[in-house]
Every structure is written in structure tokens, then in C-alpha cells.
Write an enzyme that holds these catalytic residues in place. Structure first.
Site, PDB file in Angstrom:
ATOM      1  N   GLU A   1      -1.400  -5.464   8.513  1.00 51.23           N
ATOM      2  CA  GLU A   1      -0.575  -4.914   9.592  1.00 51.23           C
ATOM      3  C   GLU A   1      -1.199  -5.195  10.954  1.00 51.23           C
ATOM      4  O   GLU A   1      -2.428  -5.136  11.101  1.00 51.23           O
ATOM      5  CB  GLU A   1      -0.413  -3.397   9.397  1.00 51.23           C
ATOM      6  CG  GLU A   1       0.329  -3.041   8.119  1.00 51.23           C
ATOM      7  CD  GLU A   1       0.568  -1.542   7.966  1.00 51.23           C
ATOM      8  OE1 GLU A   1       0.268  -0.765   8.903  1.00 51.23           O
ATOM      9  OE2 GLU A   1       1.062  -1.150   6.893  1.00 51.23           O
TER      10      GLU A   1
ATOM     11  N   LYS B   1      -1.251  -9.367   2.733  1.00 51.88           N
ATOM     12  CA  LYS B   1      -0.509  -8.902   3.916  1.00 51.88           C
ATOM     13  C   LYS B   1      -1.393  -7.940   4.684  1.00 51.88           C
ATOM     14  O   LYS B   1      -2.110  -7.138   4.084  1.00 51.88           O
ATOM     15  CB  LYS B   1       0.797  -8.212   3.512  1.00 51.88           C
ATOM     16  CG  LYS B   1       1.563  -7.652   4.727  1.00 51.88           C
ATOM     17  CD  LYS B   1       2.979  -7.268   4.406  1.00 51.88           C
ATOM     18  CE  LYS B   1       3.156  -5.901   3.800  1.00 51.88           C
ATOM     19  NZ  LYS B   1       2.627  -4.779   4.615  1.00 51.88           N
TER      20      LYS B   1
ATOM     21  N   ASP C   1       0.846  -1.205   0.000  1.00 47.78           N
ATOM     22  CA  ASP C   1       0.000   0.000   0.000  1.00 47.78           C
ATOM     23  C   ASP C   1       0.881   1.256   0.000  1.00 47.78           C
ATOM     24  O   ASP C   1       0.378   2.377  -0.123  1.00 47.78           O
ATOM     25  CB  ASP C   1      -1.010  -0.004   1.160  1.00 47.78           C
ATOM     26  CG  ASP C   1      -0.363  -0.027   2.523  1.00 47.78           C
ATOM     27  OD1 ASP C   1       0.871  -0.192   2.607  1.00 47.78           O
ATOM     28  OD2 ASP C   1      -1.096   0.120   3.525  1.00 47.78           O
ATOM     29  N   SER C   2       2.206   1.068   0.048  1.00 48.10           N
ATOM     30  CA  SER C   2       3.134   2.180  -0.184  1.00 48.10           C
ATOM     31  C   SER C   2       2.864   2.795  -1.557  1.00 48.10           C
ATOM     32  O   SER C   2       3.279   3.928  -1.822  1.00 48.10           O
ATOM     33  CB  SER C   2       4.583   1.700  -0.089  1.00 48.10           C
ATOM     34  OG  SER C   2       4.772   0.543  -0.873  1.00 48.10           O
TER      35      SER C   2
ATOM     36  N   ASP D   1      -1.147  -6.115  -0.348  1.00 46.69           N
ATOM     37  CA  ASP D   1      -1.465  -5.479   0.937  1.00 46.69           C
ATOM     38  C   ASP D   1      -2.956  -5.211   1.070  1.00 46.69           C
ATOM     39  O   ASP D   1      -3.598  -4.734   0.127  1.00 46.69           O
ATOM     40  CB  ASP D   1      -0.760  -4.112   1.009  1.00 46.69           C
ATOM     41  CG  ASP D   1       0.348  -4.080   2.035  1.00 46.69           C
ATOM     42  OD1 ASP D   1       0.370  -4.935   2.938  1.00 46.69           O
ATOM     43  OD2 ASP D   1       1.201  -3.185   1.917  1.00 46.69           O
TER      44      ASP D   1
ATOM     45  N   GLU E   1       9.350  -4.268  10.648  1.00 47.28           N
ATOM     46  CA  GLU E   1       9.755  -2.957  10.115  1.00 47.28           C
ATOM     47  C   GLU E   1      10.327  -2.068  11.213  1.00 47.28           C
ATOM     48  O   GLU E   1       9.729  -1.893  12.278  1.00 47.28           O
ATOM     49  CB  GLU E   1       8.559  -2.260   9.435  1.00 47.28           C
ATOM     50  CG  GLU E   1       8.951  -0.894   8.870  1.00 47.28           C
ATOM     51  CD  GLU E   1       8.027  -0.362   7.788  1.00 47.28           C
ATOM     52  OE1 GLU E   1       7.116  -1.077   7.348  1.00 47.28           O
ATOM     53  OE2 GLU E   1       8.242   0.805   7.384  1.00 47.28           O
TER      54      GLU E   1
HETATM   55  O1  KIV Z   1       3.506  -1.110   1.690  1.00 51.75           O
HETATM   56  C1  KIV Z   1       4.643  -1.572   1.615  1.00 51.75           C
HETATM   57  O2  KIV Z   1       5.357  -1.368   0.625  1.00 51.75           O
HETATM   58  C2  KIV Z   1       5.125  -2.387   2.727  1.00 51.75           C
HETATM   59  C3  KIV Z   1       6.551  -2.823   2.712  1.00 51.75           C
HETATM   60  C4  KIV Z   1       7.473  -1.711   2.743  1.00 51.75           C
HETATM   61  C5  KIV Z   1       6.845  -3.847   3.743  1.00 51.75           C
HETATM   62  O3  KIV Z   1       4.382  -2.689   3.601  1.00 51.75           O
END
Ligand code: KIV
Length: 274
Positions: A120, A118, A49-50, A88, A186
Site C-alpha cells: 500500500e 502487493k 491482508d483483509s 499482500d 480503492e
Molecule cells: O487486503 C485485501 O483484501 C485488499 C483488497 C481488498 C484490494 O487489499
């Protein structure tokens, strides 16, 4: 290229089985061309989600939607052959209830053909992870600095220093016991990353968490020098593509203004054959 042609893609159990073995190579990707570039070198490709900050110019990951993740997931899918693709779950798409988490994870998996999601959170998300894992949704967990909680943390600071180490350790143990197949650690100190990596049975994937982890992940635009909004100290830039692109665009602009372009008839006849 699709995962159904040629090489078989890695699976979550195969990634889990890499615990303590050759370090796992992981990167993010958000588009087909970057997915094609990273696939031959990576075990895991995360549609993180970055993407909200890196490609959409958002100030944090909080504004990222499920629709954005699905669209970028579909683009990345077209570029992968071998790497395990993980997508994510964005903020607000899984925290409310087990049912919400399952419905949205199932939608992401159905519409992107990713093999895992993924999310969090540590102890607070353990029951959700267990619920998903029991229903065929492989989950990569993410503890330590969890960017979706940036407001609760008051910034992107190191987590797990001093007395706080036990909290992160409990988080990592909880997600491992809940059935996550791997966990991202992280921005935590090396001693803590080492302790967690020794204690839990699933691979730890570090980002700013030292070489003590079972693998590493970076945001691809960070390591390529393409993202300039901020530069985490733990990121090694392997190339400065942003600077190269800027110089190329300046050279193009100069050519246009100086009318330094070949005459049209010299460049005809190179259309792709259909
Ligand atoms: O959103 C993302 O890119 C991440 C990674 C940096 C682990 O969660």
C-alpha cells in the site's frame, strides 16, 4: 492442485498487457478450497491482508503478520492453477527501508511461490517499488483508501474527493512510473478513477472505484455474503452463504437434540480407498 501441473499460471507481464482490454477479474482467497473455487474464473487471486479481519476476527488489518500471510499464501498456492497469485505485504513489513521490503518480499515469494506482492502507498512508496521491481519482485500497488493507514485517515472513508483528487492521481502516476505492474484503486470517485485509468500505462483494478477501471477486485467473503462485521456499500453480494450456513447449523442442532441420526451400521463402508 499445483501451478506446475497442467495449466500454466498467468504472469505479471501478461496481467500488465491486459491494460485497456478485457477487464481483469480479481478476487481474494485465503484457503485452498476457496482458491480452487475462484481459480477457473479469475485472472488474479490476492491473498489479501483483509484475511486478518475476515478470517481472524481482527478489528483492522494492522495486526496481520508476515507469518499469517505466508501460511495463507501456502494454502492458496495449493488451490491455484491458472490465476496469478499475489500476496499482500502486511503493515510494518516493508515501510522501514528498501532492504526490509526486499528481505520480506523475497521470503514471501520463496515460501509461498507467489509471483508478485502487493503493498500500500503511492508517492511515499515509489522508491521502494522501484527497488523491488529492479530486483525481480513484481509489485502490485494500492492507492486511494489504503486500509493499513486507517488511523491516519480517521476511518475507511472515500479518498480523492475535491482537491484531494490530485494527491491520489500523483500517487497512481508515481507507482506506475516506479514499475508496478498494476495498481489497486480503492474507494475513490468514478471521475478520478477514469482520469487515472486514462493517464497511466498499467492496469487499474478497482474496489469501490467504479467500472471505469481496467479490472475489479472484491473480498471473496464479502461477495459470498460470509462476512458480516460490516458491509461496504460498493459490495454486491452474489449469494448469502452466511444465512444459508446459519440455517444449516440450526437444522443440525435440531437433529442432534431430536436424536435424528441414522444408525451407525447404515453409514459404514464409505471410507475413502487408500
Ligand atoms: O487486503 C485485501 O483484501 C485488499 C483488497 C481488498 C484490494 O487489499
Amino acid at each position: 492442485m499445483s501451478a506446475t501441473r497442467g495449466t500454466r499460471a498467468l504472469t505479471p507481464p501478461e496481467i500488465a498487457a491486459r491494460k485497456g482490454r478485457t477487464p481483469l477479474v480479481c478476487l481474494t482467497a485465503y484457503t485452498t478450497p476457496i482458491a480452487q473455487l475462484v481459480d477457473p474464473h479469475c485472472d488474479v487471486v490476492l491473498v489479501g491482508d483483509s484475511v486478518g479481519m475476515v478470517l481472524h476476527g481482527l478489528p483492522s488489518t494492522l495486526g496481520v503478520t508476515l507469518e499469517m500471510m505466508i501460511m495463507h499464501g501456502q494454502a492458496v498456492r495449493r488451490g491455484l492453477e491458472r490465476a496469478l497469485m499475489v500476496v499482500d505485504m502486511p503493515f510494518g513489513s516493508y515501510e522501514q527501508s528498501h532492504g526490509q521490503a526486499f528481505d520480506n518480499a523475497a521470503r514471501v515469494m520463496a515460501q509461498t511461490s507467489c509471483a508478485a506482492v502487493k503493498l500500500e502507498g503511492g508517492e511515499s512508496m515509489a522508491e521502494t517499488i522501484s527497488f523491488l521491481a529492479a530486483r525481480g519482485v513484481p509489485v502490485m500497488a494500492h492507492v486511494g483508501l489504503t486500509p493499513q493507514a486507517v488511523n491516519a485517515f480517521g476511518g475507511y472513508r472515500v479518498q480523492g474527493r475535491g482537491d484531494d483528487a490530485d494527491r491520489i492521481q500523483r500517487d497512481a502516476v508515481a507507482v506506475a512510473e516506479a514499475g508496478a505492474f498494476a495498481v489497486v484503486l480503492e474507494k475513490i470517485p468514478e471521475a478520478l478513477a477514469k482520469r487515472i485509468t486514462q493517464e497511466i500505462a498499467i492496469p487499474t483494478i478497482g474496489i469501490g472505484a467504479s467500472p471505469a477501471c481496467d479490472g475489479q477486485i472484491l473480498v471473496v467473503d464479502d461477495m459470498l455474503g460470509l462476512f458480516g462485521a460490516f458491509r461496504p456499500k460498493f459490495v454486491k453480494r452474489y449469494v448469502e452463504l452466511g444465512e444459508a450456513a446459519s440455517a444449516a447449523i440450526a437444522a443440525y442442532s435440531h437433529d442432534v437434540r431430536e436424536r435424528r441420526f441414522p444408525a451407525a451400521e447404515h453409514v459404514f463402508g464409505d471410507e475413502p480407498k487408500t
